[in-house]
Enzyme design. Sequence first.
Site, PDB file in Angstrom:
ATOM      1  N   HIS A 157       2.341  19.576 -19.068  1.00 21.42           N
ATOM      2  CA  HIS A 157       3.737  19.122 -19.045  1.00 21.42           C
ATOM      3  C   HIS A 157       4.253  18.918 -17.613  1.00 21.42           C
ATOM      4  CE1 HIS A 157       3.843  20.612 -23.269  1.00 21.42           C
ATOM      5  NE2 HIS A 157       3.137  21.609 -22.754  1.00 21.42           N
ATOM      6  N   SER A 278       7.167   0.423   5.489  1.00 19.06           N
ATOM      7  CA  SER A 278       8.383  -0.215   4.996  1.00 19.06           C
ATOM      8  C   SER A 278       8.965  -1.073   6.107  1.00 19.06           C
ATOM      9  CB  SER A 278       9.390   0.863   4.582  1.00 19.06           C
ATOM     10  OG  SER A 278      10.702   0.326   4.601  1.00 19.06           O
ATOM     11  N   LYS A 284       8.156   5.487   6.589  1.00 23.04           N
ATOM     12  CA  LYS A 284       7.499   5.408   5.285  1.00 23.04           C
ATOM     13  C   LYS A 284       6.008   5.153   5.353  1.00 23.04           C
ATOM     14  CE  LYS A 284       9.620   4.486   1.565  1.00 23.04           C
ATOM     15  NZ  LYS A 284       9.710   5.218   0.317  1.00 23.04           N
ATOM     16  N   GLU A 291      -0.301   2.212  -6.650  1.00 21.83           N
ATOM     17  CA  GLU A 291       0.708   1.656  -7.551  1.00 21.83           C
ATOM     18  C   GLU A 291       0.212   0.375  -8.215  1.00 21.83           C
ATOM     19  OE1 GLU A 291       3.643   2.103  -4.128  1.00 21.83           O
ATOM     20  OE2 GLU A 291       4.964   2.139  -5.861  1.00 21.83           O
TER      21      GLU A 291
END
Length: 461
Positions: A157, A278, A284, A291
């Site tokens: 979980h 970024s 970043k 992804e």
Amino acid sequence: SSNAMWGGRFTLGPAEIMERINASIGFDRRMYRQDIRGSIAHCEMLVKQGIVSAADGRKIIAGLRRIEGEIEAGNFTFSTRLEDIHMNVEARLSQLIGDAAGRLHTARSRNDQVALDVRLWVRDAIDRVEGLLRDLQAALIDRAEEHAATIMPGFTHLQTAQPVTFGHHLMAYVEMFGRDRSRFADCRRRMNESPLGAAALAGSPHPIDNHDTAKALGFDRPMANSLDAVSDRDYALEFMAAATICAVHVSRLSEEIIIWCSAPFRFIALSDAFTTGSSIMPQKRNPDAAELARAKTGRILGDFTALAVVMKGLPLTYGKDMQEDKEPIFDAADSLELSLAAMAGMVRDLKANDERMRAVAAADYSTATDLADWLVRSLGLPFRQAHHVTGRLVALAVSKGADLGALPLEDMQAIEPAITKDVYRALTVEASVAARANFGGTAPRNVKKAVAAARRRFLSE
Ligand code: ARG
């Protein structure tokens, strides 16, 4: 003017929009190698069977080889008028060698020709995917060996559950990718039959030998039914189904990598080579490759769905609908190959933050189960009772803001008088993972064995 390949009964040429909806050359040119390979095998058989003369056969094959060279060198002009790769190649062949070119299509139709080309293409794709999966497994196994004893929190979980080893976690994916490999191998075995000889749909009146062409093209046998041979694309569906399942595995690993490298977790750091910055936020480092690998799963399932829906209502045998098989097949293969290669790179490059993972693994009462197991083994309590006692000890620790291992013995004995100081040894994360030494368990010693076994099972030969 009408088509040179099939225009005999036509007076007028097609509407411009007809040409556009009909043409597949924009994408099926990717099968030129398979097309030429199939044509050479077909021609050699025609010569052997005395259907085409040896002299014509030689011209045809030399012409086909030359065309392959032209395409490879980028000197070939593809024409939309000529619809597809099959007719583009044949038209060029007739420019090169004249009338003899017209004999190549004896005892063949574009229906069995395209069925063959797609099959050969999918088979090649399976072989590439197999190599990429193997390479990904090799990367995971190497990192698992290195991190056999690195402790991290195991989750259910996404809540801290029990400590595990990072090596064990990586080896879980080695198993998944091993099953993926076996799914692709099954698919390859089942699909490895040649459709050549079916011609348009019913077979051929010429004295062809489709056992010969099957063998020449590396198939186990020719397909047993000509109607089936030109009708089905089940092997492509099976390939994409296996690709979808494999992509789901890649996606879950991607998701974990994304979580692990996020600031609140900091379990791992990805390399510069597999991240991006970024344009506005200078600090970043984004896990774009992970992804995108996660996202490709949607595309690959979409590709499977697209072809399944194209096929589901088609009467036997060939329908032009089936020309729509190629883009999804190519897209699924491209997407999966890219994801697998990127994943192997990320896995090879990632840096694990051992201290951070151990610290998080030790927090949040992760060894509460070990305490309950200690009560069972040392005091002979029934597990349910041990669970209850441990629950009360956890509640006490929570109220004191302390770890279980920091609870004084008197506090523990107030809840269960038989507890001895021995218990503290069971509460470390090291003891927790070392204790799980059953086959398939997370103990470092097991991970070492699992790594050696996986090298034998997946990486030998
Ligand atoms: N371009 C076609 C395809 O991809 C080749 C087969 C065409 N056959 C036909 N009878 N029109 O399916």
